[in-house]
Design an enzyme around this catalytic site. Structure first.
Site, PDB file in Angstrom:
ATOM      1  NE  ARG A 286      -3.843   0.061   2.259  1.00 20.53           N
ATOM      2  CZ  ARG A 286      -4.344   0.651   3.286  1.00 20.53           C
ATOM      3  NH1 ARG A 286      -4.294   0.250   4.336  1.00 20.53           N
ATOM      4  NH2 ARG A 286      -5.061   1.734   2.847  1.00 20.53           N
ATOM      5  CB  CYS A 287       4.284   2.043   1.221  1.00 13.77           C
ATOM      6  SG  CYS A 287       5.461   3.193   1.358  1.00 13.77           S
ATOM      7  NE  ARG A 288       4.128   8.646  -4.144  1.00 13.34           N
ATOM      8  CZ  ARG A 288       5.342   9.261  -4.160  1.00 13.34           C
ATOM      9  NH1 ARG A 288       6.226   9.041  -5.273  1.00 13.34           N
ATOM     10  NH2 ARG A 288       5.573  10.045  -3.486  1.00 13.34           N
TER      11      ARG A 288
ATOM     12  NE  ARG B 239       1.971   1.077  -5.207  1.00 14.23           N
ATOM     13  CZ  ARG B 239       1.369   2.110  -4.272  1.00 14.23           C
ATOM     14  NH1 ARG B 239       1.072   1.432  -3.351  1.00 14.23           N
ATOM     15  NH2 ARG B 239       1.116   3.418  -4.827  1.00 14.23           N
TER      16      ARG B 239
END
Length: 113
Positions: free
Chosen positions: A9-11, A14
C-alpha cells in the site's frame, strides 16, 4: 539472497520493488505487516542498516503519537513497539547478505545491487 520488507500500500515501497524487479536479480518479498519480523530479526536488520531503532520508526503514525511519543524508551522497548505495531517500521528495507538500505528514497536500493 535479496529480501525486501514491503508494504504493497506504500508508494515508496512499490517503487523500491520495481527497482528490484528491473534489476533482474532474484529476491524474496516479505510483507512485514502480515509476516511480522521477530525481535531478533529486526535487531539483525538494524545492525545491517547501522541504524538505531528510533531511526527506523515512522513517527507520523497515529499509534506512535498516541502510545509512545514523548516517552523515554530503551532500544529494546522501541524494537518491541515495532514488532507489536509493524506499521511503525519504516519501509521499504532491502537486505542483501549482511548489508541493508532503507529505500527512502527508493534509489538507495541501487547501491546494494
Amino acid at each position: 539472497m535479496i529480501k525486501i520488507y514491503h508494504n504493497p500500500r506504500c508508494r515508496k515501497s512499490r517503487e523500491g520493488l520495481q527497482i528490484l524487479e528491473e534489476s533482474g536479480q532474484s529476491f524474496e518479498i516479505i510483507k512485514y505487516l502480515e509476516n511480522v519480523p521477530r525481535e531478533e530479526e529486526l535487531k539483525q536488520v538494524l545492525q545491517y542498516l547501522n541504524m538505531a531503532p528510533i531511526d527506523l520508526v515512522r513517527k507520523s503514525e497515529s499509534v506512535w503519537k498516541e502510545n509512545y511519543k514523548g516517552k523515554t524508551m530503551t532500544d529494546e522497548e522501541i524494537i518491541k513497539a515495532m514488532t507489536t505495531h509493524p506499521k511503525l517500521i519504516e519501509r521499504p528495507i532491502v537486505v542483501k547478505n549482511s548489508k541493508a538500505v532503507l529505500g527512502r528514497p527508493p534509489e538507495n536500493i541501487k547501491s546494494l545491487l
